[in-house]
Design an enzyme around this catalytic site. Structure first.
Site, PDB file in Angstrom:
ATOM      1  N   GLU A  36       0.857  -1.194   0.000  1.00  0.00           N
ATOM      2  CA  GLU A  36       0.000   0.000   0.000  1.00  0.00           C
ATOM      3  C   GLU A  36       0.887   1.235   0.000  1.00  0.00           C
ATOM      4  OE1 GLU A  36      -3.308   1.002  -0.262  1.00  0.00           O
ATOM      5  OE2 GLU A  36      -2.368   2.963  -0.061  1.00  0.00           O
ATOM      6  N   GLY A  42      -7.696   2.315   2.115  1.00  0.00           N
ATOM      7  CA  GLY A  42      -7.950   2.910   0.809  1.00  0.00           C
ATOM      8  C   GLY A  42      -8.864   4.126   0.853  1.00  0.00           C
ATOM      9  N   LYS A  53     -19.941   9.302   5.756  1.00  0.00           N
ATOM     10  CA  LYS A  53     -21.084   8.892   6.595  1.00  0.00           C
ATOM     11  C   LYS A  53     -20.922   9.385   8.026  1.00  0.00           C
ATOM     12  CE  LYS A  53     -21.934   7.700   2.957  1.00  0.00           C
ATOM     13  NZ  LYS A  53     -21.172   7.569   1.710  1.00  0.00           N
ATOM     14  N   ALA A 116       3.826  -0.133  -5.804  1.00  0.00           N
ATOM     15  CA  ALA A 116       4.189  -1.324  -6.590  1.00  0.00           C
ATOM     16  C   ALA A 116       4.015  -1.093  -8.087  1.00  0.00           C
ATOM     17  CB  ALA A 116       3.316  -2.501  -6.149  1.00  0.00           C
ATOM     18  N   GLU A 204     -25.829  19.805 -12.908  1.00  0.00           N
ATOM     19  CA  GLU A 204     -25.794  18.447 -13.482  1.00  0.00           C
ATOM     20  C   GLU A 204     -25.988  18.533 -14.997  1.00  0.00           C
ATOM     21  OE1 GLU A 204     -25.233  15.176 -12.660  1.00  0.00           O
ATOM     22  OE2 GLU A 204     -25.826  14.786 -14.739  1.00  0.00           O
ATOM     23  N   VAL A 271     -17.444  14.799 -10.803  1.00  0.00           N
ATOM     24  CA  VAL A 271     -17.978  14.295 -12.076  1.00  0.00           C
ATOM     25  C   VAL A 271     -17.583  12.836 -12.328  1.00  0.00           C
ATOM     26  CG1 VAL A 271     -18.143  16.557 -13.177  1.00  0.00           C
ATOM     27  CG2 VAL A 271     -16.006  15.266 -13.366  1.00  0.00           C
ATOM     28  N   ASP A 313     -12.423  -0.871  -7.837  1.00  0.00           N
ATOM     29  CA  ASP A 313     -12.611   0.279  -8.736  1.00  0.00           C
ATOM     30  C   ASP A 313     -11.667   0.265  -9.930  1.00  0.00           C
ATOM     31  OD1 ASP A 313     -14.501   1.108  -6.948  1.00  0.00           O
ATOM     32  OD2 ASP A 313     -13.584   3.039  -6.499  1.00  0.00           O
ATOM     33  N   ALA A 321     -17.685  -0.155  -2.511  1.00  0.00           N
ATOM     34  CA  ALA A 321     -16.748  -0.848  -1.632  1.00  0.00           C
ATOM     35  C   ALA A 321     -17.132  -2.311  -1.433  1.00  0.00           C
ATOM     36  CB  ALA A 321     -16.704  -0.127  -0.282  1.00  0.00           C
ATOM     37  N   HIS A 445     -41.835  -6.267  15.881  1.00  0.00           N
ATOM     38  CA  HIS A 445     -42.637  -5.057  16.006  1.00  0.00           C
ATOM     39  C   HIS A 445     -42.179  -4.270  17.230  1.00  0.00           C
ATOM     40  CE1 HIS A 445     -46.155  -2.486  15.845  1.00  0.00           C
ATOM     41  NE2 HIS A 445     -46.310  -2.679  17.161  1.00  0.00           N
TER      42      HIS A 445
END
Ligand SMILES: Cc1cc2nc3c(=O)[nH]c(=O)nc-3n(C[C@H](O)[C@H](O)[C@H](O)COP(=O)(O)OP(=O)(O)OC[C@H]3O[C@@H](n4cnc5c(N)ncnc54)[C@H](O)[C@@H]3O)c2cc1C
Length: 470
Positions: A36, A42, A53, A116, A204, A271, A313, A321, A445
């Site tokens: 890494e 990442g 979040k 790497a 947009e 974008v 990705d 993810a 419930h």
């Protein structure tokens, strides 16, 4: 002669693709080296899913505190302290990163801090701070992720233009923000800053924000966007950015052939993201790229070089993810000789706007475009006891059933905790459960999950807590 170290499996990149693959492979007995160049976890853990979040949670607490009186709690002088919000966000990411580091160590993964690339003889060169290291691996998994895509327009390099990573570490919040791109990343930031009182404009290019999402949901979300200080401009192409004498950004755009502009303190470029293949020297090991610019893989995640796999990705298949992590398991299984392949029919997707949007399987548009006859049920959150307890009666759940096969083929949830509800629906769809199976299941419930029960029953016009005419 160079000193070449041997390893069973070399993984390049420690995001949710790479680190999950490393832990899984090590548990299965492989000698794993994980390289890494920047940060364990990442993009997802350090500049993506988790920090965004954490900010969203802070904004929720802010709003709940402001509306405390609705629950009989009198709260005065509520303010959002951006510095402390950042501290809390960093605590979450630091703690998760340390947790992953401990897991990698406990599982015996050899973690190397460096960049790497493939040397011309097929060995892997790791440029580490302590000097170059060379590795030979029986198998390699490339998991190098993606990076911000940039528009080629004048002014994109101005200091007032930032990306999704820079916006997460702002020392102060702006009074106004223009977001170029109304996709998932753009809209999540729009709701974070809009709800903190920032004047947000989203520009947009397409006719609707969140182009892949059910139109009815987008129309409903647009109403809540307005209430959250967000002005959405669609069908608009940004042409250039300038900075005026007071330091403000002037974003110029064309809408219906008319030149317009918007002024703001900052501009977020959102974008899209493109595969990070930068310094890998893939040509040295004959790896093909696909038309989408990512590394080409088959359903086992194997590249055109049979000992090398690619996940996440960098393949540019689905930039999520949990997909990267699942692809990691599939790749490692195949390396171990266990047949496994990726299926993308029931990948859940959550957009953390307010209200949240979560989908799995086919959308109404998919079914209409494919000419597949279907039935749809739609149950409003307002019919659910827990939604009222939470003071969150906004939204609905839609469930789609193919008429011919009677199979459940898709679900869309728009409302609070959509992120949790979609998990149950994913299990149901992924396992071909029928309405009868859901009818046999007891849902606790009072919980939002009862919306799932009613939406399944509603496909046969049998919903209990909502009157849907036969
Ligand atoms: C703002 C934002 C919010 C997001 N929110 C969500 C969300 O809520 N849910 C969701 O599912 N997805 C979300 N995503 C997408 C998610 O972050 C990615 O899909 C996920 O991180 C992909 O995982 P990965 O392992 O493929 O790559 P990454 O997480 O990008 O990790 C790749 C790693 O490889 C390293 N690397 C690259 N090249 C080399 C090299 N040559 N040598 C060594 N190391 C290298 C990088 O430093 C990086 O650490 C979000 C993304 C952003 C930007």
């Amino acid at each position: 002669m160079k000193d070449v170290k041997q390893t069973d499996l070399m993984i390049i990149g420690a995001g949710p693709g790479g680190y999950v693959g490393a832990i899984y492979a090590a548990r299965k007995g492989l000698k794993v080296t994980l390289v890494e160049k920047r940060w364990i976890g990442g993009t997802c853990l350090n500049a993506g899913c988790i920090p965004t979040k954490a900010l969203i949670k802070a904004v929720e607490v802010f709003e709940e505190a402001k509306t405390g009186s609705k629950f009989g709690i009198d709260v005065e002088g509520v303010t959002a302290n951006w510095t402390n919000i950042q501290i809390q966000k960093n605590k979450v990411t630091d703690s998760l990163r340390q947790g992953v580091e401990v897991l990698l160590a406990k599982n015996g993964v050899n973690v190397v801090n460096g960049s790497a690339s493939f040397a011309d003889d097929g060995t892997i060169l790791v440029a580490a701070s302590a000097g170059n290291e060379f590795y030979q691996a029986r198998n390699t998994i490339i998991a190098t992720g993606a990076k911000t895509k940039h528009l080629h327009i004048t002014g994109i390099d101005l200091p007032v233009v930032i990306d999704s990573e820079q916006i997460l570490t702002l020392s102060t919040i702006p009074q106004s923000l223009t977001i170029i791109g109304g996709g998932v990343i753009g809209m999540e930031f729009a709701f974070i800053f809009g709800r903190l009182g920032v004047r947000v404009t989203v520009i947009e290019f397409m006719p609707q924000i969140l182009p892949a999402v059910d139109l009815e949901i987008v129309q409903r979300l647009s109403r809540y966007a307005k209430m959250a200080n967000i002005n959405v401009i669609t069908n608009a192409a940004v042409t250039s950015i300038e900075q005026n004498e007071t330091g403000k950004a002037i974003v110029k755009y064309k809408q219906n052939d008319i030149d317009k502009f918007v002024e703001s303190d900052l501009v977020l470029e959102a974008v899209g993201r493109i595969p990070e293949l930068g310094n890998l020297s893939l040509n040295n090991i004959k790896i093909n790229l696909s038309k989408n610019g990512g590394i080409e893989v088959n359903s086992q995640m194997q590249t055109s070089n049979e000992t090398v796999y690619a996940i996440g990705d960098c393949t540019n298949l689905v930039q999520l993810a949990h997909v990267a992590s699942h692809q990691a398991i599939v790749a490692v299984d195949n390396i171990l000789g266990v047949q496994n392949k990726m299926e993308y029919n029931f990948v859940p997707s959550v957009i953390f706007t307010t209200p949240e949007i979560a989908t799995v399987g086919k959308s109404e548009k998919n079914l209409l475009d494919a000419g597949v006859p279907y039935q749809v049920s739609k149950i409003p959150y307002g019919s659910n006891g827990k939604a009222l307890i939470l003071n969150q009666p906004i939204g609905f759940i839609k469930l789609f059933r193919e008429i011919k096969s009677k199979r459940l083929v898709g679900a869309s949830v728009f409302g609070v905790e959509a992120n949790s509800l979609i998990a149950t629906l994913t299990v149901a769809l992924n396992n071909n459960l029928t309405v009868a199976d859901i009818k046999k299941t007891i849902f606790a419930h009072p919980t939002l999950s009862e919306l799932i029960y009613d939406s399944a029953l509603s496909l046969d016009h049998e919903a209990i807590h909502f009157f849907d005419e036969p």
